[in-house]
Design a protein around this motif. Structure first.
Motif, PDB file in Angstrom:
ATOM      1  N   LEU A   1       0.824  -1.201   0.000  1.00 32.01           N
ATOM      2  CA  LEU A   1       0.000   0.000   0.000  1.00 32.01           C
ATOM      3  C   LEU A   1       0.863   1.259   0.000  1.00 32.01           C
ATOM      4  O   LEU A   1       1.911   1.305   0.635  1.00 32.01           O
ATOM      5  N   ILE A   2       0.408   2.280  -0.668  1.00 32.27           N
ATOM      6  CA  ILE A   2       1.014   3.606  -0.741  1.00 32.27           C
ATOM      7  C   ILE A   2       2.427   3.534  -1.334  1.00 32.27           C
ATOM      8  O   ILE A   2       3.426   3.552  -0.635  1.00 32.27           O
ATOM      9  N   HIS A   3       2.476   3.466  -2.651  1.00 32.24           N
ATOM     10  CA  HIS A   3       3.757   3.392  -3.363  1.00 32.24           C
ATOM     11  C   HIS A   3       4.421   4.767  -3.384  1.00 32.24           C
ATOM     12  O   HIS A   3       3.793   5.773  -3.687  1.00 32.24           O
TER      13      HIS A   3
ATOM     14  N   TYR B   1       7.104   0.825  -0.938  1.00 33.43           N
ATOM     15  CA  TYR B   1       5.739   0.990  -0.461  1.00 33.43           C
ATOM     16  C   TYR B   1       5.807   1.356   1.013  1.00 33.43           C
ATOM     17  O   TYR B   1       6.659   0.855   1.741  1.00 33.43           O
TER      18      TYR B   1
ATOM     19  N   ILE C   1       2.854   5.888   9.443  1.00 32.31           N
ATOM     20  CA  ILE C   1       3.176   5.979   8.016  1.00 32.31           C
ATOM     21  C   ILE C   1       4.650   6.310   7.822  1.00 32.31           C
ATOM     22  O   ILE C   1       5.339   5.677   7.009  1.00 32.31           O
TER      23      ILE C   1
END
Length: 186
Positions: free
Chosen positions: A59-61, A70, A132
């Motif tokens: 998720l979230i490249h 990622y 994150i």
């Protein structure tokens, strides 16, 4: 025991910031051990009871110059250390750790009496942003740890590095989120 308690009380009064950091560190260490224990057993449960470890979770490249990764990078590895199963174990572990950490830091370390709902809201925002950032950083050092260390040591290293990075970020954030003293009256 009373001598130690008296010494600590005097020390904490003279060196409040240092005493707060010591408590913060002790609670963070406790939560890190809790995370390590959970992350030792939960992935195996997901691996044995579901097929989630066979579902890739990337998720979230991000592509920032030489870093192409990622934020949450859990490819299928053929064992309990990959895929959606490991990500689910990771997410559950983080959530439970924060459920333990929040009241200890708020009530004991910082002795905050502020609006608890306001503090929970800011804590969740900080938690998400810091998770994150730390997950992005893990995309850099996890492949190196996996390459050079056996799984048991790899898990310890990842937990210690990630916990250490989070502690450096969280302490000043907690000082803001958990102001000391009574809630201000309007």
């Amino acid at each position: 025991m009373e001598t130690i308690n008296n010494w600590w009380t005097n020390f904490a009064q003279k060196h409040k910031l240092v005493a707060q950091f010591v408590k913060f560190y002790a609670f963070s260490l406790f939560v890190t051990v809790l995370q390590y224990l959970l992350l030792t057993f939960l992935p195996g449960l997901f691996y044995n009871l579901t097929d989630w470890c066979s579902i890739p979770c990337q998720l979230i490249h991000l592509n920032l110059g030489p870093v192409d990764t990622y934020v949450f990078n859990y490819p299928v590895t053929g064992d309990a250390t990959g895929g959606m199963g490991y990500f689910a174990a990771f997410a559950i572990t983080l959530f439970l750790a924060q459920c333990v950490n929040f009241p200890m830091q708020r009530n004991i370390t910082f002795k905050s009496k502020g609006n608890v709902w306001y503090q929970i809201a800011w804590y969740v925002v900080a938690f998400i942003l810091i998770t994150i950032v730390c997950s992005f950083l893990m995309g850099i050092y996890v492949p190196l740890c996996k390459q050079f260390f056996p799984p048991a040591l790899y898990n310890v290293l990842i937990t210690v590095i990630n916990g250490g990075v989070q502690m450096v970020i969280y302490f000043p954030i907690y000082k803001i989120i958990f102001p000391e003293g009574e809630q201000k009256k309007n």
